[in-house]
Design a protein around this motif. Structure first.
Motif, PDB file in Angstrom:
ATOM      1  N   ALA A  65     -16.869 -16.308 -14.412  1.00  0.00           N
ATOM      2  CA  ALA A  65     -17.492 -15.140 -13.505  1.00  0.00           C
ATOM      3  C   ALA A  65     -16.230 -14.260 -13.008  1.00  0.00           C
ATOM      4  O   ALA A  65     -16.421 -12.950 -12.788  1.00  0.00           O
ATOM      5  N   GLY A  66     -15.062 -14.853 -12.877  1.00  0.00           N
ATOM      6  CA  GLY A  66     -13.852 -14.015 -12.796  1.00  0.00           C
ATOM      7  C   GLY A  66     -13.703 -12.923 -13.801  1.00  0.00           C
ATOM      8  O   GLY A  66     -13.232 -11.697 -13.749  1.00  0.00           O
ATOM      9  N   VAL A  67     -13.618 -13.322 -15.200  1.00  0.00           N
ATOM     10  CA  VAL A  67     -13.497 -12.469 -16.045  1.00  0.00           C
ATOM     11  C   VAL A  67     -14.468 -11.465 -16.245  1.00  0.00           C
ATOM     12  O   VAL A  67     -14.130 -10.142 -16.381  1.00  0.00           O
ATOM     13  N   ALA A  68     -15.817 -11.754 -15.859  1.00  0.00           N
ATOM     14  CA  ALA A  68     -16.823 -10.628 -15.959  1.00  0.00           C
ATOM     15  C   ALA A  68     -16.468  -9.720 -14.728  1.00  0.00           C
ATOM     16  O   ALA A  68     -16.815  -8.525 -15.001  1.00  0.00           O
ATOM     17  N   LEU A  69     -16.074 -10.161 -13.579  1.00  0.00           N
ATOM     18  CA  LEU A  69     -15.961  -9.169 -12.448  1.00  0.00           C
ATOM     19  C   LEU A  69     -14.691  -8.382 -13.008  1.00  0.00           C
ATOM     20  O   LEU A  69     -14.664  -7.117 -12.602  1.00  0.00           O
ATOM     21  N   ILE A  70     -13.650  -9.108 -13.496  1.00  0.00           N
ATOM     22  CA  ILE A  70     -12.183  -8.108 -13.769  1.00  0.00           C
ATOM     23  C   ILE A  70     -12.800  -6.948 -15.020  1.00  0.00           C
ATOM     24  O   ILE A  70     -12.147  -5.941 -14.909  1.00  0.00           O
ATOM     25  N   GLY A  71     -13.372  -7.505 -15.702  1.00  0.00           N
ATOM     26  CA  GLY A  71     -13.983  -6.627 -17.035  1.00  0.00           C
ATOM     27  C   GLY A  71     -14.958  -5.446 -16.623  1.00  0.00           C
ATOM     28  O   GLY A  71     -15.695  -5.089 -17.482  1.00  0.00           O
ATOM     29  N   ARG A  72     -15.207  -5.431 -15.272  1.00  0.00           N
ATOM     30  CA  ARG A  72     -16.037  -4.376 -14.833  1.00  0.00           C
ATOM     31  C   ARG A  72     -17.511  -4.575 -15.164  1.00  0.00           C
ATOM     32  O   ARG A  72     -18.289  -3.758 -15.595  1.00  0.00           O
ATOM     33  N   CYS A  73     -17.967  -5.805 -15.191  1.00  0.00           N
ATOM     34  CA  CYS A  73     -19.412  -6.337 -15.382  1.00  0.00           C
ATOM     35  C   CYS A  73     -20.077  -6.434 -14.105  1.00  0.00           C
ATOM     36  O   CYS A  73     -19.434  -6.944 -12.999  1.00  0.00           O
ATOM     37  N   GLY A  74     -21.245  -6.197 -14.103  1.00  0.00           N
ATOM     38  CA  GLY A  74     -22.117  -6.516 -12.924  1.00  0.00           C
ATOM     39  C   GLY A  74     -23.027  -7.914 -13.155  1.00  0.00           C
ATOM     40  O   GLY A  74     -23.395  -8.070 -14.111  1.00  0.00           O
TER      41      GLY A  74
END
Length: 96
Positions: A65-74
């Motif tokens: 979840a952290g990687v998804a948010l850092i990678g500008r994923c919604g």
């Protein structure tokens, strides 16, 4: 007098079973969708599977979840219920 106790407890058990079935059905119909910055779907899983994964591997879920948010994923929760079907349970959030 003793005959009414088994009937009332049976009705209570049936109500609990129906509620659990409704929650499982809603967990299957609702999905967690992860989209990248170009609005392409990266990951789409049922909420029920996401909960099982979070319980089985909480550290990996948190890192993902952290990687998804850092990678500008919604990350969104979407309801994939068939038209005409009503949800088994209703949650009132109190917001207008």
């Amino acid at each position: 007098m003793s005959e009414s106790k088994p009937e009332s407890s049976r009705a209570a058990v049936d109500a609990v079973v129906d509620a659990v079935r409704g929650l499982v059905n809603e967990g299957i119909n609702r999905r967690v969708v992860v989209r990248d910055s170009k609005d392409d779907v990266v990951l789409e899983v049922p909420v029920a599977l996401g909960v099982v994964a979070a319980l089985a591997a909480p550290v990996a879920t948190t890192i993902g979840a952290g990687v998804a948010l850092i990678g500008r994923c919604g990350i969104k929760l979407e309801n994939r219920q068939q038209p005409g079907n009503r949800p088994a349970t209703r949650v009132d959030t109190g917001q207008v």
